[in-house]
Scaffold this motif. Structure first.
Motif, PDB file in Angstrom:
ATOM      1  N   SER A 199      -6.642  28.672 -22.587  1.00 33.15           N
ATOM      2  CA  SER A 199      -7.643  28.685 -21.519  1.00 33.15           C
ATOM      3  C   SER A 199      -7.645  27.372 -20.754  1.00 33.15           C
ATOM      4  CB  SER A 199      -9.032  28.933 -22.110  1.00 33.15           C
ATOM      5  OG  SER A 199      -9.436  27.802 -22.891  1.00 33.15           O
ATOM      6  N   VAL A 200      -8.286  27.405 -19.582  1.00 33.02           N
ATOM      7  CA  VAL A 200      -8.438  26.190 -18.777  1.00 33.02           C
ATOM      8  C   VAL A 200      -9.223  25.144 -19.563  1.00 33.02           C
ATOM      9  CG1 VAL A 200      -9.484  25.232 -16.680  1.00 33.02           C
ATOM     10  CG2 VAL A 200      -8.301  27.440 -16.586  1.00 33.02           C
ATOM     11  N   GLN A 201     -10.236  25.606 -20.288  1.00 34.14           N
ATOM     12  CA  GLN A 201     -11.062  24.698 -21.088  1.00 34.14           C
ATOM     13  C   GLN A 201     -10.216  23.982 -22.151  1.00 34.14           C
ATOM     14  OE1 GLN A 201     -14.334  26.580 -23.104  1.00 34.14           O
ATOM     15  NE2 GLN A 201     -15.101  24.677 -23.979  1.00 34.14           N
ATOM     16  N   ASP A 202      -9.346  24.736 -22.829  1.00 38.92           N
ATOM     17  CA  ASP A 202      -8.486  24.146 -23.867  1.00 38.92           C
ATOM     18  C   ASP A 202      -7.517  23.134 -23.268  1.00 38.92           C
ATOM     19  OD1 ASP A 202      -9.712  25.590 -25.847  1.00 38.92           O
ATOM     20  OD2 ASP A 202      -8.242  27.217 -25.830  1.00 38.92           O
ATOM     21  N   TRP A 203      -6.971  23.463 -22.086  1.00 36.05           N
ATOM     22  CA  TRP A 203      -6.050  22.535 -21.420  1.00 36.05           C
ATOM     23  C   TRP A 203      -6.794  21.257 -21.022  1.00 36.05           C
ATOM     24  CZ3 TRP A 203      -1.133  22.040 -21.612  1.00 36.05           C
ATOM     25  CH2 TRP A 203      -0.283  23.137 -21.709  1.00 36.05           C
ATOM     26  N   ALA A 204      -8.013  21.408 -20.525  1.00 38.59           N
ATOM     27  CA  ALA A 204      -8.803  20.241 -20.113  1.00 38.59           C
ATOM     28  C   ALA A 204      -9.064  19.311 -21.299  1.00 38.59           C
ATOM     29  CB  ALA A 204     -10.118  20.693 -19.484  1.00 38.59           C
ATOM     30  N   GLU A 205      -9.374  19.908 -22.439  1.00 38.82           N
ATOM     31  CA  GLU A 205      -9.622  19.101 -23.641  1.00 38.82           C
ATOM     32  C   GLU A 205      -8.353  18.383 -24.087  1.00 38.82           C
ATOM     33  OE1 GLU A 205     -11.310  21.625 -26.601  1.00 38.82           O
ATOM     34  OE2 GLU A 205     -13.190  21.963 -25.485  1.00 38.82           O
ATOM     35  N   GLU A 206      -7.237  19.095 -24.015  1.00 40.90           N
ATOM     36  CA  GLU A 206      -5.956  18.509 -24.433  1.00 40.90           C
ATOM     37  C   GLU A 206      -5.542  17.342 -23.532  1.00 40.90           C
ATOM     38  OE1 GLU A 206      -1.302  19.908 -24.709  1.00 40.90           O
ATOM     39  OE2 GLU A 206      -2.841  21.336 -25.326  1.00 40.90           O
ATOM     40  N   LEU A 207      -5.860  17.468 -22.225  1.00 41.91           N
ATOM     41  CA  LEU A 207      -5.459  16.452 -21.257  1.00 41.91           C
ATOM     42  C   LEU A 207      -6.516  15.359 -21.074  1.00 41.91           C
ATOM     43  CD1 LEU A 207      -3.976  18.918 -18.602  1.00 41.91           C
ATOM     44  CD2 LEU A 207      -2.682  17.407 -20.109  1.00 41.91           C
ATOM     45  N   PHE A 208      -7.641  15.479 -21.801  1.00 42.59           N
ATOM     46  CA  PHE A 208      -8.732  14.497 -21.743  1.00 42.59           C
ATOM     47  C   PHE A 208      -9.304  14.345 -20.329  1.00 42.59           C
ATOM     48  CE2 PHE A 208      -5.931  13.162 -25.243  1.00 42.59           C
ATOM     49  CZ  PHE A 208      -6.825  13.259 -26.300  1.00 42.59           C
ATOM     50  N   ILE A 209      -9.476  15.485 -19.661  1.00 49.60           N
ATOM     51  CA  ILE A 209     -10.131  15.493 -18.350  1.00 49.60           C
ATOM     52  C   ILE A 209     -11.171  16.596 -18.358  1.00 49.60           C
ATOM     53  CG2 ILE A 209      -8.184  14.537 -17.047  1.00 49.60           C
ATOM     54  CD1 ILE A 209      -7.414  17.353 -16.229  1.00 49.60           C
ATOM     55  N   SER A 210     -12.072  16.547 -17.390  1.00 47.24           N
ATOM     56  CA  SER A 210     -13.115  17.577 -17.338  1.00 47.24           C
ATOM     57  C   SER A 210     -12.520  18.888 -16.830  1.00 47.24           C
ATOM     58  CB  SER A 210     -14.254  17.141 -16.419  1.00 47.24           C
ATOM     59  OG  SER A 210     -13.834  17.142 -15.064  1.00 47.24           O
ATOM     60  N   GLU A 211     -13.152  19.984 -17.210  1.00 47.61           N
ATOM     61  CA  GLU A 211     -12.703  21.301 -16.752  1.00 47.61           C
ATOM     62  C   GLU A 211     -12.792  21.398 -15.230  1.00 47.61           C
ATOM     63  OE1 GLU A 211     -13.731  26.015 -17.591  1.00 47.61           O
ATOM     64  OE2 GLU A 211     -14.485  24.460 -18.955  1.00 47.61           O
ATOM     65  N   LYS A 212     -13.829  20.793 -14.649  1.00 50.89           N
ATOM     66  CA  LYS A 212     -14.009  20.803 -13.199  1.00 50.89           C
ATOM     67  C   LYS A 212     -12.850  20.083 -12.500  1.00 50.89           C
ATOM     68  CE  LYS A 212     -17.406  19.585  -9.627  1.00 50.89           C
ATOM     69  NZ  LYS A 212     -18.738  18.955  -9.373  1.00 50.89           N
ATOM     70  N   THR A 213     -12.427  18.949 -13.068  1.00 48.60           N
ATOM     71  CA  THR A 213     -11.312  18.193 -12.492  1.00 48.60           C
ATOM     72  C   THR A 213     -10.021  18.999 -12.571  1.00 48.60           C
ATOM     73  OG1 THR A 213     -12.319  16.074 -13.077  1.00 48.60           O
ATOM     74  CG2 THR A 213      -9.949  16.078 -12.683  1.00 48.60           C
ATOM     75  N   LEU A 214      -9.789  19.641 -13.705  1.00 44.39           N
ATOM     76  CA  LEU A 214      -8.574  20.437 -13.873  1.00 44.39           C
ATOM     77  C   LEU A 214      -8.533  21.603 -12.892  1.00 44.39           C
ATOM     78  CD1 LEU A 214      -5.930  21.018 -15.249  1.00 44.39           C
ATOM     79  CD2 LEU A 214      -7.171  22.172 -17.096  1.00 44.39           C
ATOM     80  N   VAL A 215      -9.660  22.261 -12.699  1.00 44.51           N
ATOM     81  CA  VAL A 215      -9.723  23.371 -11.738  1.00 44.51           C
ATOM     82  C   VAL A 215      -9.338  22.878 -10.346  1.00 44.51           C
ATOM     83  CG1 VAL A 215     -11.301  24.945 -10.542  1.00 44.51           C
ATOM     84  CG2 VAL A 215     -11.399  24.738 -13.040  1.00 44.51           C
ATOM     85  N   ARG A 216      -9.781  21.670 -10.013  1.00 44.02           N
ATOM     86  CA  ARG A 216      -9.419  21.079  -8.712  1.00 44.02           C
ATOM     87  C   ARG A 216      -7.905  20.815  -8.644  1.00 44.02           C
ATOM     88  NH1 ARG A 216      -9.484  15.715  -7.316  1.00 44.02           N
ATOM     89  NH2 ARG A 216     -10.681  15.188  -9.189  1.00 44.02           N
ATOM     90  N   TYR A 217      -7.334  20.310  -9.728  1.00 41.37           N
ATOM     91  CA  TYR A 217      -5.891  20.056  -9.768  1.00 41.37           C
ATOM     92  C   TYR A 217      -5.091  21.349  -9.629  1.00 41.37           C
ATOM     93  CZ  TYR A 217      -6.689  15.282 -11.543  1.00 41.37           C
ATOM     94  OH  TYR A 217      -7.068  13.973 -11.690  1.00 41.37           O
ATOM     95  N   LEU A 218      -5.598  22.410 -10.250  1.00 42.94           N
ATOM     96  CA  LEU A 218      -4.862  23.681 -10.263  1.00 42.94           C
ATOM     97  C   LEU A 218      -4.768  24.316  -8.875  1.00 42.94           C
ATOM     98  CD1 LEU A 218      -6.193  25.231 -13.597  1.00 42.94           C
ATOM     99  CD2 LEU A 218      -3.908  24.312 -13.164  1.00 42.94           C
ATOM    100  N   LYS A 219      -5.633  23.903  -7.950  1.00 55.00           N
ATOM    101  CA  LYS A 219      -5.551  24.411  -6.579  1.00 55.00           C
ATOM    102  C   LYS A 219      -4.201  24.034  -5.954  1.00 55.00           C
ATOM    103  CE  LYS A 219     -10.524  24.496  -5.555  1.00 55.00           C
ATOM    104  NZ  LYS A 219     -11.616  23.903  -4.735  1.00 55.00           N
ATOM    105  N   ASN A 220      -3.725  22.843  -6.259  1.00 61.26           N
ATOM    106  CA  ASN A 220      -2.398  22.417  -5.780  1.00 61.26           C
ATOM    107  C   ASN A 220      -1.307  23.324  -6.328  1.00 61.26           C
ATOM    108  OD1 ASN A 220      -3.794  20.115  -4.813  1.00 61.26           O
ATOM    109  ND2 ASN A 220      -1.933  18.895  -5.013  1.00 61.26           N
ATOM    110  N   PHE A 221      -1.402  23.616  -7.610  1.00 54.79           N
ATOM    111  CA  PHE A 221      -0.414  24.458  -8.275  1.00 54.79           C
ATOM    112  C   PHE A 221      -0.406  25.856  -7.661  1.00 54.79           C
ATOM    113  CE2 PHE A 221       1.016  26.126 -12.718  1.00 54.79           C
ATOM    114  CZ  PHE A 221       2.297  26.299 -12.227  1.00 54.79           C
TER     115      PHE A 221
END
Length: 509
Positions: free
Chosen positions: A109-131
Motif C-alpha cells: 500500500s501507499v501507507q506501507d511505502w511511506a513508512e518504508e521511505l520515512f516520509i508522510s503518506e501525503k508527501t508520497l501521494v504528491r510525489y506519485l503525481k509525477n509518476f
C-alpha cells in the motif's frame, strides 16, 4: 541524466544540484554565479546555497572550486566518473526505490511505502503525481490499493525497458544478469545453426530478456489477440515452428517452465526492436509480414519520397528495401503496442536539432500520407525521427560541391581563429574559401559557384543565387550550427530554393 529519470526526481533542490553538476562538468572554464543562476532560472542566493550543499555530498577527488571574481569550476580526478556521481546523488529519489520495488513484484500500500521511505503518506501521494504523468506516455495508470502499475502487459514491459535501458550507465540501475545474457546467447547460437535469420543488437536484446524473464517469473504473461494480423503472419512463417521449439527448449534449460505460445510470439515479434540495419540485412531480402500489394505500395511511396533527398549514388532498390524493412518492423511492433514507436526524449531532441530539414520533410510527408493515418501509427514524430536517421545514412553529407565563402572583418588573430574554427566545425567535403582583400561581385560569385556567403558586416548590394548569411561580429554557436546543418541536411538546389529569398534575414543580429 536523461529526461525520464530526471522527471522522476521530485525534490527541487536535488534537481538543481544535478543540473549544476551537469553544467559545470561540461565547462572547461569557471562559470559565474549569475550564469549558473540564469541557466537554472533561480536566484543567485539559492544557487550559492546549492553549491555549498554540493561540497558536502561530493566524493573525494571531486570538488567545486570557487575562484574569487571569476566563478566556479568543477575539478575531479581521472578515477572519478561524473555520471556515477550524478547518479549517486539522484538515487535518493523515492520514486526510483518504488519503481525498482514494483519491478521486483513488491506490492504494498501507499501507507506501507511511506513508512518504508520515512516520509508522510501525503508527501508520497504528491510525489506519485509525477509518476502518473510519466506512465500516461506509455498508456498506463497507477493504482493506489495496492500501489501497482496497471494496463496492458506489453505497455508495462515497454515502460520498464525504457526505464532500465536508458539508465544503463547509472550505478543504481538494474542491468541484465549473466543468466539473461546466456539466454540470448544460446538463442542466437541455436538460430544461427538452424539458419534462422538473426540480426540483433545483443545488448539491447539482453535488456529485453531481463524484462521478459522477470515478468514471466512473477506470473505476468502477455495476452495477444488471436485475430492480430501480425500474430497470424508469424505463425505462417516457414521457420516459426523451429524457432518456437528452440526458444521453448532454451528457456526450459534455464528453468523457465511452461512458457506460453503467446510469450514466444512476443519474443519473436519484439526482437524486431533490436534489429540491426547493416549490409547483412540484404542477405535476407525478404519481407514476411506485408502482402504483395502493400510492398508494391511502399516501393512506389519510397521511390517518390526519397527523390526529395540528396541520396548518394548507388542501388536505390537496396535503399528502398531498408526503408520498407524499417516500416515493416514498426508495423509488426505496433500491433503489439504503438508504444514501440516511442524514442527517448534525448534522441528526438538530438535528431530534430541536428537534422531539422530532413526531419521536417519526413514529418510533413507522414502527416499527409493516408497510409500513416491508420490507428496503429500514433507517434509520427518518433517515426519521423527514425526515418530521418535512416535516410541520413544514405545522403551526401556536405553535398560534395557546396562552396562557402567567408568575408569577415576583424583583426588578423581573429580571422585566423575563425578559419581554424570553420575547418573544425564544417564537414571536410565542403569547399571553404576566405576573402580578405578582394571586392565581391556577382560575376565572381557565379564564376566560383559560391553557394553560401558568410559575412559579419553589411554588404551592398545583395546578390542573387547565393545564400547570404549576415552573422554576428563573433559568430555564435547557433550560427555555426545553422551553417553546418544547411550543408549536411539539404541538397544544393533545395538550400538555394529555401534560403535565397531570406538572405541577410536569417539571423537576428
Amino acid at each position: 541524466m536523461d529526461k525520464l529519470h530526471f522527471d522522476l526526481i521530485v525534490n527541487k533542490q536535488l534537481k538543481r544540484q544535478i543540473q549544476i553538476l551537469t553544467l559545470l562538468s561540461n565547462q572547461k572554464a569557471p562559470m559565474k554565479l549569475e550564469q549558473i543562476s540564469n541557466e537554472l532560472n533561480t536566484s543567485a542566493r539559492t544557487t550559492a546555497e546549492d553549491l555549498k550543499q554540493l561540497q558536502y555530498i561530493l566524493p573525494e577527488n571531486c570538488m567545486i572550486k570557487g575562484i574569487n571574481n571569476v566563478g566556479y569550476l568543477l575539478e575531479w580526478d581521472a578515477s572519478v566518473n561524473i555520471n556515477q556521481v550524478v547518479s549517486k546523488i539522484a538515487e535518493k529519489s523515492h520514486l526510483y526505490v518504488i519503481i525498482d520495488g514494483l519491478f521486483n513484484d513488491k506490492i504494498q500500500s501507499v501507507q506501507d511505502w511511506a513508512e518504508e521511505l520515512f516520509i508522510s503518506e501525503k508527501t508520497l501521494v504528491r510525489y506519485l503525481k509525477n509518476f502518473k504523468q510519466i506512465l500516461k506516455r506509455f498508456n498506463l495508470k497507477l493504482s493506489s490499493t495496492p500501489l501497482q502499475i496497471v494496463g496492458n502487459e506489453v505497455d508495462i514491459r515497454l515502460f520498464f525497458f525504457h526505464y532500465y535501458f536508458y539508465a544503463s550507465n547509472s550505478p543504481f540501475s538494474v542491468t541484465p544478469s549473466l543468466k539473461d545474457k546466456d539466454v540470448i546467447q544460446d538463442i542466437f547460437k541455436a538460430f544461427k545453426s538452424s539458419k534462422i535469420p538473426v540480426m540483433l543488437q545483443e545488448n539491447r536484446a539482453a535488456y529485453w530478456a531481463m524484462i521478459i524473464l522477470q515478468r514471466i517469473q512473477y506470473g505476468y504473461n502477455v495476452k495477444l489477440a488471436k485475430k492480430n494480423p501480425v500474430v497470424q503472419k508469424m505463425q505462417q512463417q516457414v521457420y516459426y515452428v523451429k524457432a518456437k521449439e528452440i526458444i521453448k527448449r532454451i528457456l526450459e534449460n534455464h528453468n523457465y517452465q511452461d512458457v506460453t505460445e503467446n510469450e514466444i510470439l512476443f519474443i519473436l515479434i519484439s526482437a524486431r526492436d533490436s534489429t540491426v540495419y547493416t549490409d547483412r540485412l540484404l542477405e535476407f531480402k525478404t519481407t514476411n509480414i506485408f502482402e504483395a500489394d502493400e510492398i508494391e505500395y511502399l516501393q512506389n511511396f519510397f521511390k517518390t519520397k526519397l527523390a526529395i533527398f540528396p541520396i548518394k549514388k548507388g542501388d536505390i532498390h537496396e535503399i528502398i528495401f531498408y526503408h520498407i524493412n524499417f516500416i515493416e518492423s514498426y508495423y509488426a511492433l505496433s500491433h503489439l503496442s504503438p508504444g514501440f514507436q516511442l524514442n527517448s526524449y534525448e534522441m528526438n531532441e538530438f535528431i530534430e536539432k541536428n537534422h531539422p530539414f530532413t526531419f521536417s520533410k519526413w514529418i510533413d510527408i507522414l502527416q499527409k500520407e493516408p497510409y500513416f493515418q491508420k490507428g496503429i501509427w500514433e507517434n509520427l514524430e518518433d517515426i519521423a525521427v527514425n526515418l530521418t536517421m535512416l535516410t541520413s545514412t544514405f545522403t551526401e553529407i556536405g553535398n560534395n560541391k557546396t562552396h562557402i565563402v567567408f568575408v569577415l572583418s576583424g583583426n588578423s588573430f581573429y580571422l585566423n581563429y575563425i578559419k581554424h574554427i570553420a575547418h573544425e566545425l564544417i564537414h571536410p567535403s565542403v569547399k571553404i574559401s576566405y576573402l580578405y582583400d578582394q571586392q565581391i561581385s556577382e560575376e565572381w560569385l557565379k564564376e566560383n559557384q559560391v553557394d553560401i556567403l558568410v559575412h559579419n558586416f553589411e554588404i551592398h548590394p545583395s546578390f542573387a543565387n547565393v545564400v547570404s548569411l549576415h552573422v554576428s561580429q563573433i559568430p555564435s554557436s547557433q550560427e555555426w550550427s545553422m551553417i553546418s546543418k544547411m550543408v549536411m541536411d539539404l541538397s544544393r538546389a533545395e538550400m538555394h530554393e529555401r534560403f535565397d529569398p531570406y538572405s541577410d534575414n536569417i539571423f537576428l543580429n
